[in-house]
Each structure stands twice: as C-alpha cells, then as structure tokens.
Design a protein around this motif. Structure first.
Motif, mmCIF file in Angstrom:
data_model
loop_
_atom_site.group_PDB
_atom_site.id
_atom_site.type_symbol
_atom_site.label_atom_id
_atom_site.label_comp_id
_atom_site.label_asym_id
_atom_site.label_seq_id
_atom_site.Cartn_x
_atom_site.Cartn_y
_atom_site.Cartn_z
ATOM 1 N N THR A 40 -4.527 -0.035 -8.067
ATOM 2 C CA THR A 40 -4.147 0.863 -6.960
ATOM 3 C C THR A 40 -5.369 1.304 -6.172
ATOM 4 N N VAL A 41 -6.426 1.699 -6.880
ATOM 5 C CA VAL A 41 -7.641 2.169 -6.217
ATOM 6 C C VAL A 41 -8.304 1.027 -5.437
ATOM 7 N N ALA A 42 -8.398 -0.150 -6.053
ATOM 8 C CA ALA A 42 -9.028 -1.293 -5.374
ATOM 9 C C ALA A 42 -8.229 -1.704 -4.141
ATOM 10 N N LYS A 43 -6.925 -1.724 -4.254
ATOM 11 C CA LYS A 43 -6.081 -2.103 -3.117
ATOM 12 C C LYS A 43 -6.219 -1.112 -1.978
ATOM 13 N N ASP A 92 2.204 6.004 1.613
ATOM 14 C CA ASP A 92 3.292 5.578 0.734
ATOM 15 C C ASP A 92 2.816 4.470 -0.194
ATOM 16 N N VAL A 93 3.405 4.438 -1.377
ATOM 17 C CA VAL A 93 3.194 3.360 -2.343
ATOM 18 C C VAL A 93 4.557 2.896 -2.844
ATOM 19 N N GLN A 94 4.636 1.606 -3.185
ATOM 20 C CA GLN A 94 5.881 1.022 -3.686
ATOM 21 C C GLN A 94 5.824 0.900 -5.203
ATOM 22 N N SER A 95 6.978 1.058 -5.838
ATOM 23 C CA SER A 95 7.023 0.917 -7.287
ATOM 24 C C SER A 95 8.431 0.490 -7.714
ATOM 25 N N TRP A 96 8.560 0.150 -9.004
ATOM 26 C CA TRP A 96 9.834 -0.262 -9.574
ATOM 27 C C TRP A 96 10.111 0.545 -10.836
ATOM 28 N N CYS A 97 11.369 0.796 -11.091
ATOM 29 C CA CYS A 97 11.780 1.376 -12.375
ATOM 30 C C CYS A 97 12.022 0.227 -13.338
ATOM 31 N N LEU A 98 11.109 0.033 -14.281
ATOM 32 C CA LEU A 98 11.195 -1.077 -15.231
ATOM 33 C C LEU A 98 11.709 -0.583 -16.586
ATOM 34 N N LEU A 99 11.820 -1.512 -17.517
ATOM 35 C CA LEU A 99 12.397 -1.160 -18.818
ATOM 36 C C LEU A 99 11.524 -0.181 -19.598
ATOM 37 N N PHE A 148 -0.576 7.517 -9.206
ATOM 38 C CA PHE A 148 -0.880 6.360 -8.370
ATOM 39 C C PHE A 148 -0.715 6.701 -6.885
ATOM 40 N N ALA A 149 0.273 7.533 -6.570
ATOM 41 C CA ALA A 149 0.466 7.936 -5.178
ATOM 42 C C ALA A 149 -0.706 8.774 -4.680
ATOM 43 N N ARG A 150 -1.190 9.689 -5.529
ATOM 44 C CA ARG A 150 -2.337 10.516 -5.143
ATOM 45 C C ARG A 150 -3.607 9.678 -5.016
#
Length: 230
Positions: free
Chosen positions: A35-38, A53-60, A81-83
């Motif tokens: 996240t920081v590098a991107k 904004d950041v994108q994410s998924w709800c995974l298992l 990660f958003a911060r």
C-alpha cells in the motif's frame, strides 16, 4: 510401506514458515508495504483537503464466526491501509517525520450500517475534517458496489513533537496554491460531540487526588489551639 524422506533444510524451512506465520501477521505487513509503495510511487499526489480512496475485498480470512459477513474488527484493520494511502499521497506523514514528529492513533469510533458479505469488493474513502496544533481528525466511509455506505468511522490522530496545523498549511501552499476549498475552521457538531464524549471518558479514568488532612496544632499542655476561622 512408503517412507518419506525430508531433507534437513526443508524441515527447517517448513518449521520456520510455520513459526513466522504463527507469531507475525505476515499478510498485514506485506499488504502495508504494498500500500505504501503503491501510494508513494504509482498513485497521484493529492491535496490534504481531497478525499482519497482504496479498494479492498472481504475474503474468507475476514469473515466472522457466523461465516456470512466481515468481522467487525476487520473494519478497523482496513482503516490502517486507508490512512497509509492518505498520508503518503498528501505528503502529511513525510513532513511530520521531517519535522521530528510522530503520529499516534488516539481514538476511533465506527458505526456499522449494513454488513459486507464474503467476496464483496468495497471502497474506503478518507478525508480530513478538522485539525489543530496537535490533533488531526479523519472520516472514513466503507462503500459497497452499489454505492451504499456500509460503515462510517471517525479517527483522531495525535501528532507528537510538531505542529500539524503548520504542516497542513505548508501542504496547502505546496499542492493547492489556493485552488482548493478553504480548510475547516471549526468542528462539525457531530465531531464536537464525539470529542466531548472522549473527554468525559478520559476524566473518568483520571485518578482522583485526595487533599491531605491537616492536623490542628497542639500545645505542650495537650490543648488544641483553635483555628482562626473557628
């Protein structure tokens, strides 16, 4: 009978991997570095007053024991990660560190409106809503694919050993050049009430200092000298 031979170094690697994953949240740190590098090298720099904004998924590995929605604690984890994305893209964290300061999370509150189902993609938005000399306030929204806001969070970051107000003013001059909207001059009513509730909670946890009881002076004959106020 089949015999399985495992070389010594392979056993060490397997054991080391299990110990590493058992004692360290590898996925968290790997994702944070990503996240920081991107944000630092590939995403567009932005004004401190803009919404990121950041994108994410709800995974298992995010779901609750009931197996049909994202665990409540995972929402707060996702905010890290958003911060990080916001701090990197606005230059806020770099300037705080350059000034010899540091950032501590002082308070967070979150309101859940509707749960996120497994394998749901969502967006976390971040924006600055107020700051003073030592405190930086942010608001985050968890937005689902349909645009519905599933959760809203308020965060309070304490800035140590430097003035965040001075750094924010510097960033406004560097990145905005007067083209952005005016910075917030006062707290919203919602934020003000939240800060007041934090202060009430802090007051409850402070130890009560008991005043010492002064003994009245005694004479050599065992008589008590009355106080002047009596």
């Amino acid at each position: 009978m089949w015999t399985i031979c495992v070389p010594g170094w392979s056993a060490v690697m397997v054991a080391g991997t299990l110990i590493l994953y058992g004692t360290l949240d590898v996925a968290y740190f790997a994702r944070m570095m990503y996240t920081v590098a991107k944000a630092r090298y590939f995403r567009k720099k932005t004004c401190i007053l803009d919404t990121t904004d950041v994108q994410s998924w709800c995974l298992l590995n995010d779901i609750d024991t009931l197996l049909y929605h994202m665990n409540n604690a995972r929402y707060l984890r996702e905010l890290d990660f958003a911060r990080a994305d916001f701090y990197e893209r606005t230059g806020l964290y770099a300037n705080i560190k350059a000034a010899g300061g540091s950032v501590l999370q002082a308070a967070t509150t979150i309101r859940y409106r509707r749960y996120l189902k497994p394998f749901t993609k969502f967006t976390i938005t971040s924006k600055a809503i107020y700051w003073d000399e030592k405190t930086f306030f942010m608001e985050h929204e968890f937005i689902g694919p349909s645009g519905f806001v599933h959760a809203v969070a308020l965060c309070r970051q304490r800035i140590i050993d430097t003035s965040v107000a001075a750094i924010a003013e510097l960033l406004l001059q560097l990145h905005c050049s007067g083209s952005c909207k005016s910075p917030p001059e006062k707290m919203t009513s919602e934020l003000e009430l939240w800060v007041q509730s934090n202060e009430v909670s802090s007051a409850k946890l402070r130890p009560t200092v008991a005043l010492p009881i002064q003994e009245p002076p005694h004479t050599g004959c065992g008589e008590t000298i009355p106080n002047a106020s009596e």
